[in-house]
Motif scaffolding. Structure first.
Motif, PDB file in Angstrom:
ATOM      1  N   ALA A   1      -4.554  -7.235   2.748  1.00 28.51           N
ATOM      2  CA  ALA A   1      -3.979  -5.939   3.142  1.00 28.51           C
ATOM      3  C   ALA A   1      -2.623  -5.734   2.484  1.00 28.51           C
ATOM      4  O   ALA A   1      -2.287  -4.614   2.074  1.00 28.51           O
ATOM      5  N   ASN A   2      -1.843  -6.809   2.375  1.00 28.30           N
ATOM      6  CA  ASN A   2      -0.533  -6.710   1.732  1.00 28.30           C
ATOM      7  C   ASN A   2      -0.646  -6.497   0.225  1.00 28.30           C
ATOM      8  O   ASN A   2       0.295  -6.013  -0.396  1.00 28.30           O
ATOM      9  N   ALA A   3      -1.769  -6.860  -0.360  1.00 30.14           N
ATOM     10  CA  ALA A   3      -1.989  -6.674  -1.796  1.00 30.14           C
ATOM     11  C   ALA A   3      -2.637  -5.323  -2.089  1.00 30.14           C
ATOM     12  O   ALA A   3      -3.176  -5.103  -3.166  1.00 30.14           O
ATOM     13  N   ASP A   4      -2.604  -4.419  -1.118  1.00 29.34           N
ATOM     14  CA  ASP A   4      -3.167  -3.067  -1.257  1.00 29.34           C
ATOM     15  C   ASP A   4      -4.654  -3.078  -1.598  1.00 29.34           C
ATOM     16  O   ASP A   4      -5.121  -2.316  -2.442  1.00 29.34           O
ATOM     17  N   LEU A   5      -5.383  -3.961  -0.940  1.00 27.44           N
ATOM     18  CA  LEU A   5      -6.839  -4.007  -1.118  1.00 27.44           C
ATOM     19  C   LEU A   5      -7.561  -3.456   0.104  1.00 27.44           C
ATOM     20  O   LEU A   5      -8.718  -3.786   0.351  1.00 27.44           O
ATOM     21  N   LYS A   6      -6.888  -2.606   0.877  1.00 25.59           N
ATOM     22  CA  LYS A   6      -7.457  -2.110   2.135  1.00 25.59           C
ATOM     23  C   LYS A   6      -8.679  -1.224   1.935  1.00 25.59           C
ATOM     24  O   LYS A   6      -9.489  -1.085   2.836  1.00 25.59           O
ATOM     25  N   ASP A   7      -8.804  -0.620   0.812  1.00 24.85           N
ATOM     26  CA  ASP A   7      -9.905   0.313   0.590  1.00 24.85           C
ATOM     27  C   ASP A   7     -11.151  -0.363   0.021  1.00 24.85           C
ATOM     28  O   ASP A   7     -12.155   0.304  -0.202  1.00 24.85           O
ATOM     29  N   THR A   8     -11.094  -1.655  -0.217  1.00 27.71           N
ATOM     30  CA  THR A   8     -12.248  -2.332  -0.797  1.00 27.71           C
ATOM     31  C   THR A   8     -13.243  -2.736   0.285  1.00 27.71           C
ATOM     32  O   THR A   8     -12.895  -2.885   1.454  1.00 27.71           O
TER      33      THR A   8
ATOM     34  N   TYR B   1     -12.451  -6.237   1.828  1.00 21.37           N
ATOM     35  CA  TYR B   1     -11.450  -6.237   2.892  1.00 21.37           C
ATOM     36  C   TYR B   1     -12.090  -5.875   4.229  1.00 21.37           C
ATOM     37  O   TYR B   1     -11.835  -6.500   5.253  1.00 21.37           O
TER      38      TYR B   1
ATOM     39  N   ASP C   1      -3.292 -11.095   3.885  1.00 18.62           N
ATOM     40  CA  ASP C   1      -2.825 -11.156   2.491  1.00 18.62           C
ATOM     41  C   ASP C   1      -3.512 -10.099   1.633  1.00 18.62           C
ATOM     42  O   ASP C   1      -2.884  -9.508   0.741  1.00 18.62           O
TER      43      ASP C   1
END
Length: 154
Positions: free
Chosen positions: A113-120, A123, A111
């Protein structure tokens, strides 16, 4: 007769627990369970987030595995078959708990990753926690299988 799971009808005590399968798995279970706990505790806990369940499972399994290790290391089990069956029951229950926690943690990570939090950083910590949680689940399953083999030899 000696096997890779220890002697038939024998529960090891003292330092012998570090020489027999499945008892040698206590230390990796503690190490990887502790890693799961510390990684999940390092992330943000959002409302309605199942990471609190993951932390609860990690703490419960860490403490009980450590307690179980102490029982076997001190020789308090007196080599009775009820301890062998309790060993199977506990590790099977812990494997089930860790499996459910791993799946929930993987869902939270997907979820994110789908919310575009991959760079945090959170995550990335969750991804590492998912990998270690599934590996810890595998360790508990292997421990359960070998404990069941030992239990049947009683």
């Amino acid at each position: 007769m000696a096997t890779n799971t220890g002697q038939m009808g024998y529960l090891p005590r003292g330092g012998a627990i570090f020489c027999t399968i499945p008892d040698i798995l206590y230390l990796p279970e503690l190490v990887f369970g502790g890693l799961v706990l510390s990684l999940v505790a390092s992330t943000e806990l959002f409302p309605n987030n199942p990471q609190a369940y993951v932390i609860s499972v990690a703490i419960f399994c860490f403490l009980l595995t450590f307690f179980w290790l102490l029982i076997f290391a001190c020789g308090s089990h007196n080599n009775r078959s009820c301890w062998a069956s309790a060993d199977v029951a506990y590790h099977g229950f812990a494997a089930l708990l860790y499996l459910s926690a791993s799946v929930l943690l993987a869902k939270v990570t997907i979820d994110a990753a789908n919310a575009d939090l991959k760079d945090t950083v959170y995550y990335k910590l969750n991804v590492a926690a998912v990998v270690f949680a599934f590996f810890t689940t595998l360790l508990y399953v292997i421990h359960t299988i070998f404990s069941a083999i030992r239990w049947k030899s009683f």
